[in-house]
Each structure stands twice: as structure tokens, then as C-alpha cells.
Enzyme design. Structure first.
Site, PDB file in Angstrom:
ATOM      1  N   ILE A  90       0.815  -1.218   0.000  1.00  0.00           N
ATOM      2  CA  ILE A  90       0.000   0.000   0.000  1.00  0.00           C
ATOM      3  C   ILE A  90       0.849   1.268   0.000  1.00  0.00           C
ATOM      4  O   ILE A  90       0.310   2.376  -0.026  1.00  0.00           O
ATOM      5  CB  ILE A  90      -0.973   0.023   1.200  1.00  0.00           C
ATOM      6  CG1 ILE A  90      -0.211  -0.132   2.525  1.00  0.00           C
ATOM      7  CG2 ILE A  90      -2.032  -1.046   1.052  1.00  0.00           C
ATOM      8  CD1 ILE A  90      -1.094  -0.040   3.755  1.00  0.00           C
ATOM      9  N   GLU A  92       5.194   2.811  -0.968  1.00  0.00           N
ATOM     10  CA  GLU A  92       6.581   2.531  -1.311  1.00  0.00           C
ATOM     11  C   GLU A  92       7.331   3.848  -1.410  1.00  0.00           C
ATOM     12  O   GLU A  92       6.792   4.840  -1.915  1.00  0.00           O
ATOM     13  CB  GLU A  92       6.661   1.782  -2.649  1.00  0.00           C
ATOM     14  CG  GLU A  92       8.061   1.349  -3.032  1.00  0.00           C
ATOM     15  CD  GLU A  92       8.067   0.547  -4.330  1.00  0.00           C
ATOM     16  OE1 GLU A  92       7.034   0.559  -5.027  1.00  0.00           O
ATOM     17  OE2 GLU A  92       9.098  -0.069  -4.639  1.00  0.00           O
ATOM     18  N   VAL A  98       5.400  -0.465   2.543  1.00  0.00           N
ATOM     19  CA  VAL A  98       4.354  -0.694   3.539  1.00  0.00           C
ATOM     20  C   VAL A  98       3.352  -1.686   2.959  1.00  0.00           C
ATOM     21  O   VAL A  98       2.913  -1.543   1.812  1.00  0.00           O
ATOM     22  CB  VAL A  98       3.633   0.613   3.926  1.00  0.00           C
ATOM     23  CG1 VAL A  98       2.567   0.333   4.981  1.00  0.00           C
ATOM     24  CG2 VAL A  98       4.626   1.643   4.445  1.00  0.00           C
ATOM     25  N   LYS A 118       5.421  -1.874   7.980  1.00  0.00           N
ATOM     26  CA  LYS A 118       6.454  -1.105   7.278  1.00  0.00           C
ATOM     27  C   LYS A 118       7.758  -1.892   7.312  1.00  0.00           C
ATOM     28  O   LYS A 118       8.285  -2.203   8.372  1.00  0.00           O
ATOM     29  CB  LYS A 118       6.659   0.266   7.919  1.00  0.00           C
ATOM     30  CG  LYS A 118       7.737   1.111   7.197  1.00  0.00           C
ATOM     31  CD  LYS A 118       8.168   2.312   8.012  1.00  0.00           C
ATOM     32  CE  LYS A 118       7.143   3.407   8.018  1.00  0.00           C
ATOM     33  NZ  LYS A 118       7.676   4.644   8.670  1.00  0.00           N
ATOM     34  N   ASP A 218       9.323  16.344  10.277  1.00  0.00           N
ATOM     35  CA  ASP A 218       8.932  15.982   8.914  1.00  0.00           C
ATOM     36  C   ASP A 218       7.410  16.032   8.786  1.00  0.00           C
ATOM     37  O   ASP A 218       6.791  15.133   8.229  1.00  0.00           O
ATOM     38  CB  ASP A 218       9.467  14.594   8.551  1.00  0.00           C
ATOM     39  CG  ASP A 218       9.491  14.357   7.041  1.00  0.00           C
ATOM     40  OD1 ASP A 218       9.519  15.351   6.282  1.00  0.00           O
ATOM     41  OD2 ASP A 218       9.481  13.196   6.616  1.00  0.00           O
TER      42      ASP A 218
END
EC number: 2.7.11.1
Length: 418
Positions: A90, A92, A98, A118, A218
Site C-alpha cells: 500500500i 513505497e 508498507v 512497514k 517531517d
């Protein structure tokens, strides 16, 4: 001049590389005070200096902090993900992949729960550090607006050391996805407000509601995931850092992050504070308002940088409407959108000390949500498609007559990181 490390976006397999950076600030301190009067709240300009106020400066070892987490074997996770099949992948990126999977509930082995697994890519020490950071942070923090880490795996197999993390599954993907043309779902204005509120709650918890401070570092729309009820939760803490020690105003660190979200003072000096996250939150609010990414190289040259593009449109209401996400099709109270833009502008003050704390930002967003709810039942379920949005087209319930609500704009500088 020193080169700073950034990730240039969320392209598949993209690694962090040194690039030249140009970021502009939206407001001067004087202008932020003027725009803030919309909320009838106390002036927060220049009042905040960062201090950990006794927060701890180091982490206990992973082994003692991860006691609440489930330790999975590589065999468990291969079984959960059909041997890491691409059919259940689902996500990348440069971090790895993931996968969607199912594992047995510890309390009732007959019940299976959906999870996101992950699998970190083999990036040596940096990859391991990010894995440890996630386990350290999410192993002890718990909040309704943070994605829950259920467990981890660190085990050798035929391909070498495997570092994996197991999270609660978030079926409605990321905010970034739903703001993009790839999604047929349209996030209503009411839902965008709630997402802004949820994200502010998550950041407030990290910055101010624990005995130590965590700086996300982030913060971006692709790291804000949506559960089955469309509640927003912050995810991906691999770059997170502890806030400054007692008596210090900042953390000195290598500059990493995603293009378009990093605060200018962080890029210039490497000095990290919670106000760096506040800047990123301001950028995110303009994403919600416009439906555009902070940096989009596929757009015409004058529209590629979101903050530079919106600047000429903010001086009056008629121009302001031109930057609103066209997929909303006029279904929003214009004053609500303007007030959220005012919050964004407060977060985007060039002087980091003049930016509000996240608890103050949350208070402002709460008032906007409350006012919006007072106009009737909020539409918190997104429209099924753009076509459905067109079929349900109604009159714009916003008003005009607020020319000059934004005030004079700050003349931007170009900052080169290399």
C-alpha cells in the site's frame, strides 16, 4: 556554503540528496499582529522562546521502552503479508515498503486485526536509527491523533537483518492522496477543518503535553493518515527529535526534511525548535485551502511553489477566492476559509519566536471549527466523487466585502542552502 540534506518529495524510491533550496516567508511581525486581530485573542508575537522546562534529555534503551509493544517474528509478518507480496503493498518510498496485513489479536486469538507493516529498506546506520527512533517514540506515547504502533520485528532471515514496524491500519490513506487528482473523493470544507484540528492536537501533544518535548521535523500531508471515521493521525516519526535541554533554546542538527515544508531558519542554521513544526503546519493549512502541494514541478513556472503563488492573491476577498481548491466548487463559508488562512499566516512568520505555540494555534483552529459547526450540521463524510460534488452543487454561502483583510505582504528573500 554548507549543503543541507532534503527529500525532494514523495517520489518512489527517492533518496535524500543535497539540493538548492529557495523558501519565502509570508508575513512580517507587524503584519502578523494585524491579521491576528480576527480572533480577538491575545497577541502572541515575540512572546515565545523555546525551552524544554525540565524535559529529559535522553532516551532509555529501546528494550526498556518497548515493553508495551508486541514483538513479532519475521515468520509472523511473512504470513500476515502473503510473504510481502506486491498485491498487498500500500506504499513505497525511499524508506522501504508498507504492506497491508492481518495478525491475531493477543487478547483473543480467534480474532484477526488489520495492520500496516512497514519494511524498512537497507540503508545502513541511518535506516536503523530511524527504526529505533520510531520504536522509542511510539513505544511510549499514545494519543488519539497519533498512529498507534502495535509492535516491531528485528530479526535475521535469508536476506539479512529485517527491520519492521507494525501499525494500526488506516483505511482512508493520507491527506496528501485525497488532495491530489489521483483521488476521486473530495474532502469537504468541514472535513478539512477537522483534519486541521486533529493535526494541531497531535502536534500540541508532542510539543507541550509530555514531560519531554518531541519535534516532528517531517510534518507534511503525506504523514497525516485518515482512519475509518476520517479522523486524522500523525505518522512516520523516523526523523523526530527530542526538544532542547533545559536552559537551551534549540537543538543543533543536520537539516533534513521535505522540500516546501522546512522552516527558513532551520535551513539556514540547522537550529531546530518546535517552531519549525509550526511553520510546516502553516504550509499544510494552505494545502487544505488550495488543494495544491507545497512544491509541484508539473505546474507552470510561476505556480510551482505554493507560498509564492498564493502571495499576490491574499490582499482582498475577491482575489483570495481564486486560490481556493476548485474541487470544493464553492461550498465553503468564505470567512471560515479566510480565518484559517490567518492562522496559516501566523505560523509562517519569518521570525520563529513570533510564531505561536501549537497550543495557541489549536485554540484558534478550535474557534473556527466551533463557528463552522454553528452554521448547521458539518459535512464530515467526503463526497464520493467529483461528479457527485457537481451534482450536489449549491450556492456559495461565503460573503464578500472584506478587502484588505490580509494586509501588506512581506517582500520575500531567496535563501540558498548550497
Amino acid at each position: 556554503m554548507k549543503c543541507f540534506l532534503f527529500s525532494g518529495g514523495d517520489k518512489r524510491g527517492e533518496q535524500k540528496t543535497p539540493i538548492s533550496v529557495s523558501l519565502t516567508s509570508i508575513f512580517s511581525d507587524r503584519e502578523i499582529n494585524r491579521s491576528g486581530s480576527e480572533f480577538n485573542s491575545r497577541d502572541v508575537s515575540g512572546t515565545s522562546t523555546e525551552s524544554s522546562m525540565g524535559r529529559k534529555n535522553s532516551y532509555p534503551p529501546v528494550s526498556t521502552r518497548a515493553s508495551n509493544l508486541r514483538e513479532f517474528s519475521i515468520t509472523d509478518l511473512k504470513s500476515a503479508t502473503k510473504n510481502f507480496s506486491r498485491s498487498v503493498m500500500i506504499g513505497e518510498g525511499g524508506f522501504g515498503c508498507v504492506f497491508r496485513g492481518t495478525v491475531r489479536n493477543l487478547e483473543d486469538s480467534s480474532v484477526k486485526i488489520e495492520v500496516a507493516v512497514k519494511q524498512l529498506g537497507k540503508r545502513g546506520l541511518q535506516g536503523h536509527k530511524e527504526w529505533v527512533t520510531e520504536v522509542n517514540f511510539l513505544g511510549i506515547v499514545e494519543h488519539t491523533n497519533l498512529v498507534k504502533l502495535l509492535g516491531y520485528c528485528a530479526e535475521d532471515d535469508e536476506r539479512g537483518i529485517q527491520r519492521l514496524l507494525v501499525y494500526e491500519y488506516m483505511p482512508n490513506r493520507s491527506v496528501e492522496f485525497h488532495l491530489s487528482p489521483r483521488s476521486l473523493t473530495v474532502l469537504t470544507w468541514d472535513l478539512r477543518l477537522r483534519i486541521a484540528q486533529d493535526a494541531a492536537r497531535g502536534l500540541t501533544y508532542l510539543h507541550e503535553e509530555m514531560e519531554f518535548q518531541i519535534i516532528f521535523r517531517d510534518f507534511k500531508s503525506s504523514n497525516i493518515l485518515l482512519d475509518e471515521d476520517w479522523k486524522a493521525k500523525l505518522s512516520d516519526f523516523g526523523l523526530a527529535r527530542l526538544g532542547p535541554s533545559e536552559g537551551l533554546t534549540h537543538v543543533s542538527t543536520d537539516v533534513v526534511g521535505t522540500m516546501g515544508y522546512a522552516a527558513p531558519e532551520y535551513i539556514q542554521t540547522g537550529r531546530l525548535t518546535s517552531k519549525s513544526d509550526v511553520w510546516g503546519y502553516g504550509v499544510f493549512l494552505y494545502e487544505l485551502i488550495t488543494g495544491r502541494r507545497p512544491v509541484d514541478r508539473n505546474r507552470p513556472k510561476g505556480e510551482q511553489k505554493l507560498l509564492e503563488w498564493v502571495r499576490p492573491y491574499l490582499s482582498d476577498t475577491r482575489k483570495f477566492k481564486l486560490i481556493l481548491d476548485p474541487r470544493l466548487e464553492g461550498k465553503y463559508p468564505i470567512k471560515s476559509v479566510q480565518k484559517l488562512a490567518v492562522v496559516a499566516n501566523r505560523c509562517l512568520v519569518r521570525n520563529s519566536k513570533a510564531r505561536p505555540k501549537m497550543s495557541e494555534v489549536l485554540e484558534m483552529v478550535n474557534k473556527i471549527v466551533e463557528a463552522s459547526s454553528g452554521n448547521g450540521s458539518p459535512q464530515l463524510v467526503p463526497l464520493n466523487s467529483v461528479k457527485a460534488s457537481r451534482d450536489a452543487r449549491g450556492k456559495n454561502n461565503g460573503g464578500g466585502g472584506e478587502g484588505g483583510w490580509f494586509g501588506k505582504l512581506w517582500n520575500p528573500k531567496t535563501i540558498r542552502a548550497c
